[in-house]
Design a protein around this motif. Sequence first.
Motif, PDB file in Angstrom:
ATOM      1  N   ARG A 290      68.880  -0.010 101.416  1.00 14.03           N
ATOM      2  CA  ARG A 290      68.244   0.513 102.630  1.00 14.03           C
ATOM      3  C   ARG A 290      69.295   0.406 103.731  1.00 14.03           C
ATOM      4  O   ARG A 290      69.493  -0.670 104.309  1.00 14.03           O
ATOM      5  CB  ARG A 290      66.984  -0.271 102.987  1.00 14.03           C
TER       6      ARG A 290
ATOM      7  N   PRO B 140      71.641   0.692 107.153  1.00 16.85           N
ATOM      8  CA  PRO B 140      71.314   0.443 108.554  1.00 16.85           C
ATOM      9  C   PRO B 140      71.077   1.734 109.345  1.00 16.85           C
ATOM     10  O   PRO B 140      71.737   2.751 109.118  1.00 16.85           O
ATOM     11  CB  PRO B 140      72.561  -0.282 109.083  1.00 16.85           C
ATOM     12  N   THR B 141      70.141   1.653 110.260  1.00 16.02           N
ATOM     13  CA  THR B 141      69.906   2.693 111.263  1.00 16.02           C
ATOM     14  C   THR B 141      70.140   2.028 112.617  1.00 16.02           C
ATOM     15  O   THR B 141      69.358   1.158 113.013  1.00 16.02           O
ATOM     16  CB  THR B 141      68.476   3.239 111.174  1.00 16.02           C
TER      17      THR B 141
ATOM     18  N   THR C 104      71.743   7.601 117.690  1.00 12.30           N
ATOM     19  CA  THR C 104      71.416   6.661 116.621  1.00 12.30           C
ATOM     20  C   THR C 104      72.060   7.162 115.334  1.00 12.30           C
ATOM     21  O   THR C 104      71.974   8.354 115.012  1.00 12.30           O
ATOM     22  CB  THR C 104      69.894   6.562 116.425  1.00 12.30           C
TER      23      THR C 104
ATOM     24  N   LYS D  72      72.426   6.834 111.173  1.00 16.20           N
ATOM     25  CA  LYS D  72      71.927   6.369 109.876  1.00 16.20           C
ATOM     26  C   LYS D  72      73.135   6.275 108.953  1.00 16.20           C
ATOM     27  O   LYS D  72      73.729   7.281 108.571  1.00 16.20           O
ATOM     28  CB  LYS D  72      70.907   7.368 109.325  1.00 16.20           C
TER      29      LYS D  72
ATOM     30  N   GLU E 286      63.383   6.462 105.906  1.00 19.43           N
ATOM     31  CA  GLU E 286      63.905   5.256 106.551  1.00 19.43           C
ATOM     32  C   GLU E 286      64.275   5.526 108.009  1.00 19.43           C
ATOM     33  O   GLU E 286      64.030   4.693 108.888  1.00 19.43           O
ATOM     34  CB  GLU E 286      65.113   4.727 105.785  1.00 19.43           C
TER      35      GLU E 286
ATOM     36  N   GLU F  47      61.236   5.513 110.115  1.00 15.22           N
ATOM     37  CA  GLU F  47      60.661   4.178 110.279  1.00 15.22           C
ATOM     38  C   GLU F  47      61.512   3.276 111.161  1.00 15.22           C
ATOM     39  O   GLU F  47      60.976   2.412 111.871  1.00 15.22           O
ATOM     40  CB  GLU F  47      60.479   3.530 108.904  1.00 15.22           C
ATOM     41  N   ASP F  48      62.829   3.458 111.136  1.00 11.17           N
ATOM     42  CA  ASP F  48      63.732   2.482 111.740  1.00 11.17           C
ATOM     43  C   ASP F  48      64.333   2.895 113.075  1.00 11.17           C
ATOM     44  O   ASP F  48      64.805   2.039 113.830  1.00 11.17           O
ATOM     45  CB  ASP F  48      64.882   2.170 110.775  1.00 11.17           C
TER      46      ASP F  48
END
Length: 319
Positions: free
Chosen positions: A20, A22-23, A38, A40, A159, A162-163
Motif C-alpha cells: 500500500r 504512500p500518498t 499530492t 501517490k 487507495e 481513501e488516503d
Amino acid sequence: MIEISDIETAARRIAGHVVRTPTVPSPGLGALLGVPVTAKLELLQRTGSFKARGATAKLLSLSEAERAAGVVAVSGGNHGVALAVMAAALDVKATVVMPRTAPARSLALAEEAGAVVRLTDGMDSAFELVTRLRDEGLTLVHPFDDPVVIAGQGTVGLELAEDAGELTDVVVSVGGGGLISGVAAALRARRPGVRVWGVETAGAEAMSGALEAGGPVPVPLSSLVTTLSAPSASRLTYDHVSALVEEVLVVPDRDAVRGCLDLAEHAKVWAEPAAGCLLPAARQVVERVGEGARIGLVVCGGNTTPQELIDWAGRFGLL
C-alpha cells in the motif's frame, strides 16, 4: 465497465502481496506548480511500478490448469518485470516478450526472476509473438486489455481516494490505458467530483489517437518512453477513458525527461519518464482549472537508471 466492487475484490485478493504505497502531500511540487499537490508514490511498489498490482490480481485468479500451463506477457518493461517477479513468488512459470528497445535493466530483472525472455524488433512484433504463444497454450496476462488486470490497477485509485486530502484533479500516465481506466473507475465511485486527466508522450499516442478516431486504431511509435508505447489502445480501455476521463494530454519526450529532473529536485523521488510526463501535463491542467486546483499525481514508476536519465537529459540539452 469495471465496477467499484471489482476493484474492492482485487484489493482484497492482492493484499499481503503488494505494497500500500504512500500518498503524501508534496510541498516541493506544490511550490513548483503553484497549487497544492499530492503524490501517490507507486514507484515504491514491488518491482518499482504499479504493474505488480494487476499482474498479481491476474495470477491469483488463475485456475490450477492455467497455473500449470504457465503465463505469457508482452511488455515495454514494467509489466514484464512485474509478471516475472510476481509469478516467481507464486510459483508460476512465466514467459515475457519484450522489444529490443526495452530498458536493459528491465530485461535483466525479468531474467533474474526466472522468466523466459523473448525479444522482438518492436512492440508490434512483440504483440504478434505473444498472441502465437497464447494460442500454443500459455495464459496471456495482457498489460491492459483484461478486466482483472484493470481492477488490480484500480486499487491505486481506491487507495488514493481513501488516503488523499481534498483533490480537484488527478493526472495519470497512459500507455495502453489500464492504469487510468482503473483509477478513473475507482475515483468516479469514491470521489465523483474529481476530474481525471491522462497524459501520453508524443510518439506514444495510442489513447489520444483512439479518442480522435472514435475507437482503437494502430499508431506509429517513436517515443523514447517505451513503457508507454502501446501500439494501440483496447476497446475495453477506450470505453473507460472516453466515459470517465476529462482529456488525454500529449507532451514531448523532452518535457517528460525534464519532469524526471524536476521530480528528483523538487519532490525528492527518482522517477522514470512515464512518470516525468505528469508534471508538464499538470501545468496544463493548472492553467485550465486555475488557482483553485488541488492536484493528485500518480507517480507510476521509477525504473530508470542514472545513466539512462543522464543520456536523455544530455540529448535534450537539459544538463
